[in-house]
Design a protein around this motif. Structure first.
Motif, PDB file in Angstrom:
ATOM      1  N   GLY A  75     -14.949   0.707 -13.118  1.00  0.00           N
ATOM      2  CA  GLY A  75     -13.775   0.110 -12.510  1.00  0.00           C
ATOM      3  C   GLY A  75     -12.820  -0.463 -13.544  1.00  0.00           C
ATOM      4  N   GLY A  76     -13.368  -0.820 -14.705  1.00  0.00           N
ATOM      5  CA  GLY A  76     -12.540  -1.353 -15.770  1.00  0.00           C
ATOM      6  C   GLY A  76     -11.921  -0.285 -16.656  1.00  0.00           C
ATOM      7  N   GLY A  77     -12.236   0.976 -16.365  1.00  0.00           N
ATOM      8  CA  GLY A  77     -11.608   2.067 -17.089  1.00  0.00           C
ATOM      9  C   GLY A  77     -12.419   2.629 -18.248  1.00  0.00           C
ATOM     10  N   VAL A  78     -13.638   2.142 -18.430  1.00  0.00           N
ATOM     11  CA  VAL A  78     -14.468   2.672 -19.518  1.00  0.00           C
ATOM     12  C   VAL A  78     -15.023   4.033 -19.099  1.00  0.00           C
ATOM     13  N   THR A  79     -14.858   5.013 -19.970  1.00  0.00           N
ATOM     14  CA  THR A  79     -15.284   6.371 -19.641  1.00  0.00           C
ATOM     15  C   THR A  79     -16.514   6.787 -20.448  1.00  0.00           C
ATOM     16  N   HIS A  80     -17.240   7.731 -19.873  1.00  0.00           N
ATOM     17  CA  HIS A  80     -18.422   8.286 -20.527  1.00  0.00           C
ATOM     18  C   HIS A  80     -18.457   9.775 -20.201  1.00  0.00           C
ATOM     19  N   TYR A  81     -18.831  10.580 -21.204  1.00  0.00           N
ATOM     20  CA  TYR A  81     -18.889  12.032 -21.005  1.00  0.00           C
ATOM     21  C   TYR A  81     -20.217  12.586 -21.487  1.00  0.00           C
ATOM     22  N   ALA A  82     -20.679  13.607 -20.804  1.00  0.00           N
ATOM     23  CA  ALA A  82     -21.834  14.351 -21.297  1.00  0.00           C
ATOM     24  C   ALA A  82     -21.442  15.013 -22.617  1.00  0.00           C
ATOM     25  N   ASP A  83     -22.393  15.133 -23.518  1.00  0.00           N
ATOM     26  CA  ASP A  83     -22.103  15.727 -24.827  1.00  0.00           C
ATOM     27  C   ASP A  83     -21.508  17.123 -24.690  1.00  0.00           C
ATOM     28  N   SER A  84     -21.951  17.853 -23.690  1.00  0.00           N
ATOM     29  CA  SER A  84     -21.522  19.241 -23.549  1.00  0.00           C
ATOM     30  C   SER A  84     -20.055  19.390 -23.159  1.00  0.00           C
ATOM     31  N   VAL A  85     -19.423  18.309 -22.692  1.00  0.00           N
ATOM     32  CA  VAL A  85     -18.021  18.411 -22.259  1.00  0.00           C
ATOM     33  C   VAL A  85     -17.088  17.512 -23.055  1.00  0.00           C
ATOM     34  N   LYS A  86     -17.625  16.733 -23.986  1.00  0.00           N
ATOM     35  CA  LYS A  86     -16.775  15.836 -24.787  1.00  0.00           C
ATOM     36  C   LYS A  86     -15.692  16.622 -25.499  1.00  0.00           C
ATOM     37  N   GLY A  87     -14.483  16.093 -25.424  1.00  0.00           N
ATOM     38  CA  GLY A  87     -13.354  16.737 -26.077  1.00  0.00           C
ATOM     39  C   GLY A  87     -12.710  17.831 -25.252  1.00  0.00           C
ATOM     40  N   ARG A  88     -13.355  18.220 -24.142  1.00  0.00           N
ATOM     41  CA  ARG A  88     -12.801  19.285 -23.297  1.00  0.00           C
ATOM     42  C   ARG A  88     -12.431  18.776 -21.896  1.00  0.00           C
ATOM     43  N   PHE A  89     -13.201  17.836 -21.380  1.00  0.00           N
ATOM     44  CA  PHE A  89     -12.981  17.326 -20.028  1.00  0.00           C
ATOM     45  C   PHE A  89     -12.444  15.896 -20.095  1.00  0.00           C
ATOM     46  N   THR A  90     -11.628  15.538 -19.104  1.00  0.00           N
ATOM     47  CA  THR A  90     -11.092  14.182 -19.017  1.00  0.00           C
ATOM     48  C   THR A  90     -11.157  13.709 -17.568  1.00  0.00           C
ATOM     49  N   ILE A  91     -11.770  12.561 -17.366  1.00  0.00           N
ATOM     50  CA  ILE A  91     -11.801  11.937 -16.038  1.00  0.00           C
ATOM     51  C   ILE A  91     -10.675  10.919 -15.956  1.00  0.00           C
ATOM     52  N   SER A  92     -10.026  10.861 -14.809  1.00  0.00           N
ATOM     53  CA  SER A  92      -8.952   9.891 -14.620  1.00  0.00           C
ATOM     54  C   SER A  92      -8.869   9.527 -13.146  1.00  0.00           C
ATOM     55  N   ARG A  93      -8.071   8.518 -12.856  1.00  0.00           N
ATOM     56  CA  ARG A  93      -7.892   8.112 -11.464  1.00  0.00           C
ATOM     57  C   ARG A  93      -6.444   7.740 -11.225  1.00  0.00           C
ATOM     58  N   ASP A  94      -6.020   7.962 -10.005  1.00  0.00           N
ATOM     59  CA  ASP A  94      -4.720   7.506  -9.532  1.00  0.00           C
ATOM     60  C   ASP A  94      -5.025   6.493  -8.444  1.00  0.00           C
ATOM     61  N   THR A  95      -4.971   5.216  -8.824  1.00  0.00           N
ATOM     62  CA  THR A  95      -5.401   4.177  -7.889  1.00  0.00           C
ATOM     63  C   THR A  95      -4.546   4.121  -6.628  1.00  0.00           C
ATOM     64  N   PRO A  96      -3.209   4.179  -6.723  1.00  0.00           N
ATOM     65  CA  PRO A  96      -2.407   4.139  -5.485  1.00  0.00           C
ATOM     66  C   PRO A  96      -2.710   5.294  -4.545  1.00  0.00           C
ATOM     67  N   GLN A  97      -3.018   6.473  -5.120  1.00  0.00           N
ATOM     68  CA  GLN A  97      -3.323   7.643  -4.308  1.00  0.00           C
ATOM     69  C   GLN A  97      -4.800   7.703  -3.939  1.00  0.00           C
ATOM     70  N   ASN A  98      -5.601   6.787  -4.504  1.00  0.00           N
ATOM     71  CA  ASN A  98      -7.046   6.761  -4.240  1.00  0.00           C
ATOM     72  C   ASN A  98      -7.678   8.120  -4.539  1.00  0.00           C
ATOM     73  N   THR A  99      -7.327   8.669  -5.701  1.00  0.00           N
ATOM     74  CA  THR A  99      -7.783  10.003  -6.087  1.00  0.00           C
ATOM     75  C   THR A  99      -8.387   9.967  -7.480  1.00  0.00           C
ATOM     76  N   ILE A 100      -9.457  10.723  -7.639  1.00  0.00           N
ATOM     77  CA  ILE A 100     -10.137  10.849  -8.922  1.00  0.00           C
ATOM     78  C   ILE A 100      -9.941  12.284  -9.405  1.00  0.00           C
ATOM     79  N   TYR A 101      -9.699  12.443 -10.694  1.00  0.00           N
ATOM     80  CA  TYR A 101      -9.452  13.773 -11.236  1.00  0.00           C
ATOM     81  C   TYR A 101     -10.467  14.107 -12.334  1.00  0.00           C
ATOM     82  N   LEU A 102     -10.662  15.389 -12.526  1.00  0.00           N
ATOM     83  CA  LEU A 102     -11.403  15.886 -13.680  1.00  0.00           C
ATOM     84  C   LEU A 102     -10.606  17.051 -14.250  1.00  0.00           C
TER      85      LEU A 102
END
Length: 119
Positions: free
Chosen positions: A53-80
């Motif tokens: 909830g504070g924005g700290v991200t964690h990635y599996a080693d296999s996707v680091k540098g390629r995948f990005t998780i984000s959120r749009d709080t007003p839209q209540n949507t999570i992205y990958l």
């Protein structure tokens, strides 16, 4: 109660990109973690990426540098955002919301969206 609906999966060639979306209905408040998991045929469901909830991200080693998780709080949507996709990224991708509620933990899952990467 939170309901999650993923979209954005599909068939893409290796090296391509996809953006998965997870629309959440209901309130995501308090201590919580947003995450994406994936499950390939015959394999267990594995964590791909998470965001506190504070924005700290964690990635599996296999996707680091390629995948990005984000959120749009007003839209209540999570992205990958998935770039430089590889055939081994092929799986069903699930959105997850884990909330530390006053009555205990609450664990919500979407229905999954298929991602297929061709070589």
């Amino acid at each position: 109660q939170v309901q999650l609906a993923e979209s954005g999966g599909g068939l893409v060639q290796a090296g391509g990109s996809l953006r998965l979306s997870c629309a959440a209905s209901g309130s995501i408040d308090g201590i919580h973690v947003l995450a994406w998991y994936r499950q390939a045929p015959g394999k267990q469901r594995d964590l791909v990426a998470s965001m506190s909830g504070g924005g700290v991200t964690h990635y599996a080693d296999s996707v680091k540098g390629r995948f990005t998780i984000s959120r749009d709080t007003p839209q209540n949507t999570i992205y990958l955002q998935m770039n430089s996709l590889k055939p081994e990224d092929t799986a069903v991708y699930f959105c997850n919301v884990y909330i530390i509620g006053k009555s205990g933990p609450l664990d919500y899952w979407g229905q999954g969206t298929q991602v297929t990467v061709s070589s």
